[in-house]
Scaffold this motif. Structure first.
Motif, mmCIF file in Angstrom:
data_model
loop_
_atom_site.group_PDB
_atom_site.id
_atom_site.type_symbol
_atom_site.label_atom_id
_atom_site.label_comp_id
_atom_site.label_asym_id
_atom_site.label_seq_id
_atom_site.Cartn_x
_atom_site.Cartn_y
_atom_site.Cartn_z
ATOM 1 N N LEU A 1 0.810 -1.209 0.000
ATOM 2 C CA LEU A 1 0.000 0.000 0.000
ATOM 3 C C LEU A 1 0.847 1.264 0.000
ATOM 4 C CD1 LEU A 1 -2.434 -1.230 2.783
ATOM 5 C CD2 LEU A 1 -2.619 -1.575 0.327
ATOM 6 N N LEU A 2 2.014 1.176 0.586
ATOM 7 C CA LEU A 2 2.888 2.337 0.675
ATOM 8 C C LEU A 2 4.140 2.068 -0.142
ATOM 9 C CD1 LEU A 2 2.584 2.880 4.519
ATOM 10 C CD2 LEU A 2 1.179 3.890 2.724
ATOM 11 N N THR A 3 4.554 3.022 -0.924
ATOM 12 C CA THR A 3 5.679 2.794 -1.839
ATOM 13 C C THR A 3 6.974 2.547 -1.091
ATOM 14 O OG1 THR A 3 6.009 5.187 -1.954
ATOM 15 C CG2 THR A 3 4.648 4.161 -3.661
ATOM 16 N N ALA A 4 7.094 3.065 0.122
ATOM 17 C CA ALA A 4 8.310 2.832 0.909
ATOM 18 C C ALA A 4 7.919 2.348 2.288
ATOM 19 C CB ALA A 4 9.110 4.128 1.027
ATOM 20 N N CYS A 5 8.528 1.269 2.706
ATOM 21 C CA CYS A 5 8.244 0.731 4.036
ATOM 22 C C CYS A 5 9.559 0.286 4.667
ATOM 23 C CB CYS A 5 7.278 -0.442 3.952
ATOM 24 S SG CYS A 5 6.838 -1.095 5.573
ATOM 25 N N PRO A 6 10.179 1.143 5.482
ATOM 26 C CA PRO A 6 11.490 0.833 6.020
ATOM 27 C C PRO A 6 11.512 -0.380 6.926
ATOM 28 C CG PRO A 6 10.549 2.761 7.102
ATOM 29 C CD PRO A 6 9.670 2.461 5.937
ATOM 30 N N GLY A 7 10.347 -0.811 7.435
ATOM 31 C CA GLY A 7 10.321 -1.933 8.355
ATOM 32 C C GLY A 7 10.435 -3.284 7.684
ATOM 33 N N MET A 8 10.284 -3.390 6.374
ATOM 34 C CA MET A 8 10.277 -4.684 5.700
ATOM 35 C C MET A 8 11.384 -4.760 4.662
ATOM 36 S SD MET A 8 9.019 -7.670 5.270
ATOM 37 C CE MET A 8 7.390 -7.825 5.973
ATOM 38 N N SER A 9 12.460 -5.415 5.018
ATOM 39 C CA SER A 9 13.545 -5.635 4.069
ATOM 40 C C SER A 9 13.257 -6.897 3.273
ATOM 41 C CB SER A 9 14.869 -5.793 4.823
ATOM 42 O OG SER A 9 14.836 -6.985 5.597
ATOM 43 N N THR A 10 14.058 -7.161 2.255
ATOM 44 C CA THR A 10 13.906 -8.390 1.480
ATOM 45 C C THR A 10 14.064 -9.612 2.368
ATOM 46 O OG1 THR A 10 14.751 -7.292 -0.499
ATOM 47 C CG2 THR A 10 14.772 -9.691 -0.485
ATOM 48 N N ALA A 11 15.016 -9.544 3.283
ATOM 49 C CA ALA A 11 15.246 -10.659 4.207
ATOM 50 C C ALA A 11 14.053 -10.860 5.133
ATOM 51 C CB ALA A 11 16.512 -10.411 5.021
ATOM 52 N N ASP A 12 13.475 -9.719 5.628
ATOM 53 C CA ASP A 12 12.300 -9.811 6.491
ATOM 54 C C ASP A 12 11.140 -10.462 5.750
ATOM 55 O OD1 ASP A 12 13.431 -8.729 8.724
ATOM 56 O OD2 ASP A 12 12.704 -6.689 8.351
ATOM 57 N N LYS A 13 10.925 -10.026 4.502
ATOM 58 C CA LYS A 13 9.823 -10.569 3.727
ATOM 59 C C LYS A 13 10.000 -12.061 3.501
ATOM 60 C CE LYS A 13 7.099 -9.883 -0.470
ATOM 61 N NZ LYS A 13 6.956 -9.119 -1.732
ATOM 62 N N SER A 14 11.225 -12.473 3.210
ATOM 63 C CA SER A 14 11.511 -13.890 2.999
ATOM 64 C C SER A 14 11.271 -14.677 4.286
ATOM 65 C CB SER A 14 12.953 -14.070 2.535
ATOM 66 O OG SER A 14 13.271 -15.437 2.400
ATOM 67 N N GLU A 15 11.701 -14.101 5.402
ATOM 68 C CA GLU A 15 11.502 -14.757 6.698
ATOM 69 C C GLU A 15 10.016 -14.919 6.993
ATOM 70 O OE1 GLU A 15 12.237 -13.957 11.476
ATOM 71 O OE2 GLU A 15 13.179 -12.655 9.986
ATOM 72 N N PHE A 16 9.251 -13.868 6.702
ATOM 73 C CA PHE A 16 7.820 -13.915 6.975
ATOM 74 C C PHE A 16 7.124 -14.947 6.093
ATOM 75 C CE2 PHE A 16 3.407 -12.591 6.847
ATOM 76 C CZ PHE A 16 3.151 -12.365 8.191
ATOM 77 N N GLU A 17 7.513 -15.026 4.822
ATOM 78 C CA GLU A 17 6.918 -16.008 3.919
ATOM 79 C C GLU A 17 7.228 -17.423 4.384
ATOM 80 O OE1 GLU A 17 8.487 -14.807 0.168
ATOM 81 O OE2 GLU A 17 6.878 -13.350 -0.207
ATOM 82 N N ASN A 18 8.420 -17.627 4.929
ATOM 83 C CA ASN A 18 8.766 -18.935 5.478
ATOM 84 C C ASN A 18 7.905 -19.263 6.698
ATOM 85 O OD1 ASN A 18 10.761 -19.442 3.565
ATOM 86 N ND2 ASN A 18 12.397 -18.551 4.815
ATOM 87 N N LEU A 19 7.664 -18.246 7.535
ATOM 88 C CA LEU A 19 6.815 -18.444 8.700
ATOM 89 C C LEU A 19 5.381 -18.773 8.287
ATOM 90 C CD1 LEU A 19 7.993 -15.569 11.086
ATOM 91 C CD2 LEU A 19 8.154 -18.022 11.529
#
Length: 222
Positions: A16-34
């Motif tokens: 929804l937001l073009t920039a989101c400092p809280g979600m890095s590529t690594a974070d997103k990958s970790e979340f998808e694994n979870l």
């Protein structure tokens, strides 16, 4: 659990937001694994095509007259006036009602974004009861546009969505084992009026965005 909540909120706002400092590529990958491991971290969303196929089978039965009532735990609440809330309302096709707020809730089968109607005070970590439409609420289950219009009307008038705070219930968000809820000290059913529905309907309520085989042909919906 705080890490999971941070990742969840970041993931929700990322599209929804073009920039989101809280979600890095690594974070997103970790979340998808979870998500792959933990069902309650997947999105709990109602697919109206699947709903139509399930509801066609029960519309003329007694259970077709009953709105499913379900419970969930509130992760966070945002006033609708905040930019993030406005974006969530738009992304999730929720009606924009003055004085309302937006809640991100957590169920045993996934998270969801819901509108909190004006006058209802909802806080983080509370358990809330929400409703889904009854089969009989829809005049034409073969017309997707009419179904979506009716769903929006039911959300707008408050008959579908968060109805109340269940002060007798608690949700375990400690992160120690699978997420669970209890009411009056005993394990609680996700669907609080489960005894009024067939197992087929309950299976769908536990996974409402899963494709359901059409009753008239071999196609699936999703």
């Amino acid at each position: 659990m705080k890490v999971v909540v941070r990742l969840l909120v970041a993931l929700l706002t990322l599209p929804l937001l073009t920039a989101c400092p809280g979600m890095s590529t690594a974070d997103k990958s970790e979340f998808e694994n979870l998500q792959a491991q933990i069902p309650e971290l997947r999105p709990y969303t109602v697919d109206t095509k699947s709903m139509a196929e399930v509801y066609k089978k029960i519309k003329d039965k007694e259970e077709g007259k009953i709105k499913p009532r379900l419970i969930s735990t509130v992760l966070t609440v945002l006033p609708a006036s905040e930019p993030e809330a406005a974006a969530l309302i738009k992304e999730n096709n929720l009606p924009n009602i003055p004085g309302s707020s937006v809640a991100i809730v957590y169920t045993p089968y996934g998270w969801s974004v819901m509108l909190v109607k004006p006058g209802l005070e909802v806080k983080e970590n509370q358990v809330v009861e929400f409703t889904l439409p009854a089969a009989a609420d829809f005049d034409d289950l073969d017309n997707q546009e009419k179904m979506k219009t009716k769903l929006a009307e039911l959300q707008r008038d408050g008959s579908v969505g968060i109805q109340s705070v269940r002060s007798d219930c608690t949700g375990d968000t400690s992160g120690n084992g699978p997420f669970s809820m209890s009411c009056n000290g005993s394990p609680a059913n996700f669907v609080t009026n489960a005894d009024q529905f067939s197992q087929t309907t309950l299976d769908w309520l536990n996974n409402p965005n899963k494709p359901v085989t059409a009753s008239t042909d071999n196609n699936t919906t999703g």
